[in-house]
Design a protein around this motif. Structure first.
Motif, PDB file in Angstrom:
ATOM      1  N   HIS B  28      34.550  59.878   7.707  1.00 51.59           N
ATOM      2  CA  HIS B  28      34.761  58.345   7.228  1.00 51.59           C
ATOM      3  C   HIS B  28      33.232  57.753   7.594  1.00 51.59           C
ATOM      4  O   HIS B  28      33.120  56.935   8.565  1.00 51.59           O
ATOM      5  N   ILE B  29      32.387  58.173   6.827  1.00 49.12           N
ATOM      6  CA  ILE B  29      30.727  57.934   7.211  1.00 49.12           C
ATOM      7  C   ILE B  29      30.363  56.398   7.250  1.00 49.12           C
ATOM      8  O   ILE B  29      29.537  56.103   8.089  1.00 49.12           O
ATOM      9  N   GLY B  30      31.033  55.498   6.407  1.00 54.36           N
ATOM     10  CA  GLY B  30      30.510  54.267   6.295  1.00 54.36           C
ATOM     11  C   GLY B  30      30.940  53.483   7.662  1.00 54.36           C
ATOM     12  O   GLY B  30      29.794  52.702   8.362  1.00 54.36           O
ATOM     13  N   GLY B  31      32.239  53.692   8.263  1.00 56.61           N
ATOM     14  CA  GLY B  31      32.606  52.937   9.438  1.00 56.61           C
ATOM     15  C   GLY B  31      32.033  53.554  10.498  1.00 56.61           C
ATOM     16  O   GLY B  31      32.013  53.267  11.921  1.00 56.61           O
ATOM     17  N   GLU B  32      31.542  55.119  10.341  1.00 54.98           N
ATOM     18  CA  GLU B  32      30.746  55.740  11.522  1.00 54.98           C
ATOM     19  C   GLU B  32      29.608  55.115  11.565  1.00 54.98           C
ATOM     20  O   GLU B  32      29.025  54.639  12.810  1.00 54.98           O
ATOM     21  N   MET B  33      28.709  54.801  10.644  1.00 60.50           N
ATOM     22  CA  MET B  33      27.514  54.457  10.726  1.00 60.50           C
ATOM     23  C   MET B  33      27.285  52.976  11.402  1.00 60.50           C
ATOM     24  O   MET B  33      26.462  52.443  12.060  1.00 60.50           O
ATOM     25  N   SER B  34      28.377  52.059  11.046  1.00 56.80           N
ATOM     26  CA  SER B  34      28.473  50.956  11.495  1.00 56.80           C
ATOM     27  C   SER B  34      28.654  50.805  12.973  1.00 56.80           C
ATOM     28  O   SER B  34      28.276  49.701  13.664  1.00 56.80           O
ATOM     29  N   ALA B  35      29.352  51.586  13.383  1.00 52.23           N
ATOM     30  CA  ALA B  35      29.799  51.817  14.834  1.00 52.23           C
ATOM     31  C   ALA B  35      28.862  52.351  15.689  1.00 52.23           C
ATOM     32  O   ALA B  35      28.916  52.304  16.989  1.00 52.23           O
ATOM     33  N   ILE B  36      28.012  53.142  15.356  1.00 50.72           N
ATOM     34  CA  ILE B  36      27.450  54.078  16.217  1.00 50.72           C
ATOM     35  C   ILE B  36      26.314  53.428  17.132  1.00 50.72           C
ATOM     36  O   ILE B  36      26.025  53.766  18.194  1.00 50.72           O
ATOM     37  N   ASP B  37      25.937  52.395  16.883  1.00 49.37           N
ATOM     38  CA  ASP B  37      24.965  51.552  17.722  1.00 49.37           C
ATOM     39  C   ASP B  37      25.953  51.187  19.173  1.00 49.37           C
ATOM     40  O   ASP B  37      25.384  51.358  20.244  1.00 49.37           O
ATOM     41  N   ILE B  38      26.987  50.644  18.689  1.00 48.12           N
ATOM     42  CA  ILE B  38      27.871  50.139  19.969  1.00 48.12           C
ATOM     43  C   ILE B  38      28.403  51.262  20.714  1.00 48.12           C
ATOM     44  O   ILE B  38      28.221  51.245  21.764  1.00 48.12           O
ATOM     45  N   LEU B  39      28.681  52.554  19.958  1.00 51.25           N
ATOM     46  CA  LEU B  39      29.141  53.828  20.928  1.00 51.25           C
ATOM     47  C   LEU B  39      27.945  54.223  21.535  1.00 51.25           C
ATOM     48  O   LEU B  39      27.965  54.507  22.791  1.00 51.25           O
ATOM     49  N   THR B  40      26.675  54.043  21.208  1.00 48.82           N
ATOM     50  CA  THR B  40      25.509  54.499  21.776  1.00 48.82           C
ATOM     51  C   THR B  40      25.265  53.874  23.053  1.00 48.82           C
ATOM     52  O   THR B  40      25.331  54.315  24.319  1.00 48.82           O
ATOM     53  N   ALA B  41      25.533  52.293  22.822  1.00 49.95           N
ATOM     54  CA  ALA B  41      25.170  51.416  23.995  1.00 49.95           C
ATOM     55  C   ALA B  41      26.365  51.707  25.202  1.00 49.95           C
ATOM     56  O   ALA B  41      26.104  51.858  26.339  1.00 49.95           O
ATOM     57  N   LEU B  42      27.423  51.947  24.768  1.00 48.33           N
ATOM     58  CA  LEU B  42      28.483  52.014  25.560  1.00 48.33           C
ATOM     59  C   LEU B  42      28.574  53.367  26.523  1.00 48.33           C
ATOM     60  O   LEU B  42      28.487  53.279  27.608  1.00 48.33           O
ATOM     61  N   TYR B  43      27.987  54.588  25.853  1.00 52.60           N
ATOM     62  CA  TYR B  43      28.113  55.744  26.396  1.00 52.60           C
ATOM     63  C   TYR B  43      26.737  55.953  27.047  1.00 52.60           C
ATOM     64  O   TYR B  43      26.815  56.916  28.132  1.00 52.60           O
ATOM     65  N   PHE B  44      25.558  55.409  26.770  1.00 51.57           N
ATOM     66  CA  PHE B  44      24.411  55.779  27.235  1.00 51.57           C
ATOM     67  C   PHE B  44      23.904  54.640  28.376  1.00 51.57           C
ATOM     68  O   PHE B  44      22.939  54.665  28.847  1.00 51.57           O
ATOM     69  N   ARG B  45      24.700  53.559  28.396  1.00 51.92           N
ATOM     70  CA  ARG B  45      24.166  52.504  29.005  1.00 51.92           C
ATOM     71  C   ARG B  45      25.267  51.617  30.007  1.00 51.92           C
ATOM     72  O   ARG B  45      25.083  51.552  31.136  1.00 51.92           O
ATOM     73  N   VAL B  46      26.469  51.547  29.129  1.00 57.86           N
ATOM     74  CA  VAL B  46      27.355  50.633  30.004  1.00 57.86           C
ATOM     75  C   VAL B  46      28.460  51.187  30.718  1.00 57.86           C
ATOM     76  O   VAL B  46      28.815  50.767  31.749  1.00 57.86           O
ATOM     77  N   LEU B  47      29.134  52.220  30.050  1.00 55.89           N
ATOM     78  CA  LEU B  47      30.400  52.788  30.654  1.00 55.89           C
ATOM     79  C   LEU B  47      29.741  53.519  32.072  1.00 55.89           C
ATOM     80  O   LEU B  47      28.936  54.376  32.024  1.00 55.89           O
ATOM     81  N   ARG B  48      30.740  53.220  32.869  1.00 53.12           N
ATOM     82  CA  ARG B  48      30.470  54.315  34.220  1.00 53.12           C
ATOM     83  C   ARG B  48      31.585  55.462  34.070  1.00 53.12           C
ATOM     84  O   ARG B  48      32.638  55.474  34.099  1.00 53.12           O
ATOM     85  N   ILE B  49      30.819  56.528  33.645  1.00 62.70           N
ATOM     86  CA  ILE B  49      31.713  57.660  33.422  1.00 62.70           C
ATOM     87  C   ILE B  49      30.971  58.908  34.046  1.00 62.70           C
ATOM     88  O   ILE B  49      29.654  58.826  34.248  1.00 62.70           O
ATOM     89  N   TRP B  50      31.680  59.995  34.087  1.00 64.24           N
ATOM     90  CA  TRP B  50      31.468  61.335  34.650  1.00 64.24           C
ATOM     91  C   TRP B  50      31.738  62.316  33.705  1.00 64.24           C
ATOM     92  O   TRP B  50      32.820  62.866  33.696  1.00 64.24           O
ATOM     93  N   PRO B  51      30.743  62.907  32.910  1.00 61.08           N
ATOM     94  CA  PRO B  51      31.196  63.828  31.864  1.00 61.08           C
ATOM     95  C   PRO B  51      31.877  64.999  32.349  1.00 61.08           C
ATOM     96  O   PRO B  51      32.590  65.709  31.800  1.00 61.08           O
ATOM     97  N   ASP B  52      31.297  65.330  33.735  1.00 61.87           N
ATOM     98  CA  ASP B  52      32.015  66.628  34.277  1.00 61.87           C
ATOM     99  C   ASP B  52      33.332  66.281  34.933  1.00 61.87           C
ATOM    100  O   ASP B  52      33.999  67.284  35.369  1.00 61.87           O
ATOM    101  N   GLN B  53      33.615  65.004  34.901  1.00 62.28           N
ATOM    102  CA  GLN B  53      34.891  64.774  35.596  1.00 62.28           C
ATOM    103  C   GLN B  53      35.608  63.613  34.527  1.00 62.28           C
ATOM    104  O   GLN B  53      35.608  62.398  35.112  1.00 62.28           O
ATOM    105  N   PRO B  54      35.943  64.079  33.701  1.00 61.22           N
ATOM    106  CA  PRO B  54      36.534  63.218  32.259  1.00 61.22           C
ATOM    107  C   PRO B  54      37.611  62.420  32.896  1.00 61.22           C
ATOM    108  O   PRO B  54      37.958  61.422  32.296  1.00 61.22           O
ATOM    109  N   LYS B  55      38.391  62.878  33.953  1.00 56.65           N
ATOM    110  CA  LYS B  55      39.824  62.204  34.170  1.00 56.65           C
ATOM    111  C   LYS B  55      39.346  61.631  35.625  1.00 56.65           C
ATOM    112  O   LYS B  55      40.332  61.135  36.091  1.00 56.65           O
ATOM    113  N   HIS B  56      38.318  61.034  36.078  1.00 55.54           N
ATOM    114  CA  HIS B  56      37.700  60.413  37.302  1.00 55.54           C
ATOM    115  C   HIS B  56      38.651  59.180  37.338  1.00 55.54           C
ATOM    116  O   HIS B  56      38.423  58.494  36.356  1.00 55.54           O
ATOM    117  N   PRO B  57      39.443  58.954  38.389  1.00 57.86           N
ATOM    118  CA  PRO B  57      40.215  57.802  38.177  1.00 57.86           C
ATOM    119  C   PRO B  57      39.556  56.578  38.153  1.00 57.86           C
ATOM    120  O   PRO B  57      40.061  55.315  37.703  1.00 57.86           O
TER     121      PRO B  57
END
Lengths: 322, 269
Positions: B28-57
């Motif tokens: 679904h390339i059209g909607g992927e291209m529209s969303a990717i900037d937001i996904l990038t900001a979330l995963y590389f700046r905003v979200l507090r996440i630990w990729p090695d602990q994906p279920k961290h509470p």
């Protein structure tokens, strides 16, 4: 057994559900109740008065209710999502499929007033499709306890089982049929009475009627095995195959359509593993007329006398084959 | 991570997404291209996440309610270290865990299974409510499509989020103005969104959802009410001939189009 099944003391299984829920809630702060404005009909008033913040009432919005339940589980809580079975399963079936079963969310779905409990309110409120809708979903045990003892035991089991569960409860009074220390085992039928000429299988409010039918049959010198089969999925294949092989005929009865419910689930294995004559009693694929639950069950051939008659007819089919 | 760095990552994700759609012959390339900037900001700046602990509470939750753009999420998760980057090559292949809609029981970093529309927001409301009940500090983000807002379940959830006072919940509407078969305005035009959300008791921020310097502050907004970001985006953003063309909802580029798109996205890197 006769004294038990003719006991005048009838219990509303919702009371057993909330008694266990409140005990679980006292022991475990992660236990939360979720409902759709059904605090009264789900009997959650006691839970609400003890832990008002842990009663999540989303209002009249079943799709949201089930989704919220999945989210609460994701956040580490143990949600019991309660609503009238007709709305819980019918209105939010896709949420049950995607958010609960497919996501394998640790959510306990409690369908209240299932079957014909709302008989007088008409087919919109009859929940006689819910076995069919839910038992096709992977990951989701489907359970209809026969009395307050089994209800309590099943709720206790569900709370400790890691994964989704659909518990289908009635509000129609039933006597206690199982021993007080009964321990619930998912996918395991209970032998309530042995016999070798036919097996009667039921769950929910029908187990009581099956026992009464077996009494009538016994008076006619017919030995009927009676199985209480609360778990519609996974079905107790061993008990079904043994019933077919050892008694040669299986009669089922359920507070459900004859399409896709307990009888169908049993038949799927009977045809594959041990074909014998079968009859499935229930609502025969129609919208039922108005009437009390008791009236409707009688109307559709599930009075104890009618069940016994159906059993005799089925046994005759068995002998005509040999 | 600064906006310039995020822009660079977003373009890399776009390029990998494009390649995977081309190789798989679907997406679904059209909607992927529209969303990717937001996904990038979330995963590389905003979200507090630990990729090695994906279920961290204590992890922040992100729910991709518009699950049909799963590929964009997979590429983002791979780049962030949740799954191997080379696994993107299995997208849609038999027995790949990367099917057309995300599966939380197979793909680390996915919180709930989506695909049918109108499911993610109710689940996100439950996640945010759980944090309130348990005192957890995580925040819950959910992204829907603008056409997806036509599903009534979203409005049930919007009402309950306000009722529950979920100031720890952010809804991002990817407002690319096109749904599967036509423009939003020609189908069931819920736009403009802000007044509707405000009427339900939400804070609303309108941004250019393809501009990192607007996305990041909006995602970091903290207020006293549930927060909706109406992200004005372009379907097919970053690839000139796809932009704002409804055909590119789930069309696959041919070899010539693919080469043009690769050049455009590579120039920007």
């Amino acid at each position: 057994m006769k004294d038990v099944i003719n006991s005048p003391k009838l219990h509303d299984c919702r009371d057993a559900f909330v008694a266990v829920l409140e005990r679980l809630g006292a022991d475990n702060p992660k236990v939360v109740a979720v409902c759709n404005d059904s605090v009264g009909s789900s009997k959650l008033g006691g839970f609400k008065s003890k832990w008002p913040e842990r009663l999540v009432n989303v209002g009249i919005a079943e799709q949201n209710m089930v989704g919220v339940g999945a989210g609460l589980a994701n956040g580490g809580l143990l949600p019991f999502v309660c609503g009238a079975a007709c709305f819980l399963t019918g209105r939010s079936l896709e949420q049950i499929k995607a958010d609960i079963a497919y996501s394998n969310a640790n959510v306990k779905l409690i369908g209240i007033s299932s079957g014909m409990a709302y008989g007088e309110l008409g087919p919109t409120h009859h929940s006689i499709e819910d076995f069919a809708w839910t038992r096709v979903l992977p990951n989701l045990p489907v359970i209809a306890p026969c009395d307050s003892i089994e209800t309590a035991a099943a709720v206790e089991w569900a709370a400790h089982y890691e994964g989704p569960v659909f518990l289908r409860l009635s509000r129609v009074g039933v006597p206690d049929l199982l021993p007080p220390d009964h321990k619930f085992e998912v996918g395991k039928a209970n032998l309530l009475r042995d016999g070798d000429e036919i097996t009667l299988v039921a769950n929910g409010t029908l187990t009581h009627r099956m026992l009464k039918a077996a009494d009538i049959l016994a008076e006619q010198g017919i030995g009927a095995r009676v199985l209480n089969m609360a778990t519609v999925r996974p079905i107790d294949v061993d008990a079904v195959v043994a019933a077919a092989r050892e008694t040669g005929a299986i009669l089922t009865a359920e507070e459900h359509s004859t399409f896709g419910g307990l009888g169908s689930a049993i038949a799927e294995f009977v045809v594959a593993e041990a074909p014998v004559p079968m009859k499935i009693l229930g609502v025969p694929g129609i919208f039922a007329p108005t009437g009390s639950a008791e009236f409707l069950l009688d109307e559709f051939g599930m009075s104890p006398a009618a069940i016994a008659e159906a059993a005799v007819a089925l046994i005759a089919r068995k002998s005509s084959r040999t | 991570m600064q906006p310039n760095d995020l822009d660079r990552i977003a373009r890399q994700i776009r390029l990998r997404d494009l390649q995977a759609v081309f190789e798989a012959g679907a997406g679904h390339i059209g909607g992927e291209m529209s969303a990717i900037d937001i996904l990038t900001a979330l995963y590389f700046r905003v979200l507090r996440i630990w990729p090695d602990q994906p279920k961290h509470p204590e992890r922040d939750r992100f729910v991709l309610s518009k699950g049909h753009v799963a590929l964009a999420l997979y590429v983002t998760l791979a780049k962030r270290g949740f799954i191997p980057e080379e696994e993107i090559g299995t997208f849609l292949k038999p027995h790949s865990r990367l099917n057309g809609h995300p599966n939380c029981n197979k793909v680390p970093g996915v919180e709930t299974n989506t695909g049918p529309l109108g499911h993610g927001l109710p689940v996100a409301v439950g996640m945010a409510k759980a944090a309130k009940l348990t005192g957890a500090n995580y925040r819950t983000y959910v992204m829907t499509g603008d056409g997806e807002m036509q599903e009534g379940s979203n409005w049930e959830a919007i009402a309950s989020a306000a009722q529950f006072g979920l100031d720890n919940l952010t809804l991002i509407i990817d407002h690319n103005r096109f749904q599967q078969g036509a423009a939003l305005k020609d189908t069931n035009n819920l736009a403009p969104f802000p007044a509707k959300l405000e009427a339900f008791g939400w804070d609303v921020t309108e941004i250019n959802g393809n501009a990192m310097d607007e996305i990041v502050p909006a995602l970091e907004h903290r207020g006293g009410r549930p927060h909706c970001i109406v992200a004005h985006t372009n379907k097919g953003h970053g690839i000139s001939f796809m932009q704002d063309k409804v055909d590119w909802h789930h069309k696959v580029p041919n070899a010539e189009q693919y080469e043009i798109a690769v050049v455009e996205l590579s120039e920007a890197l």
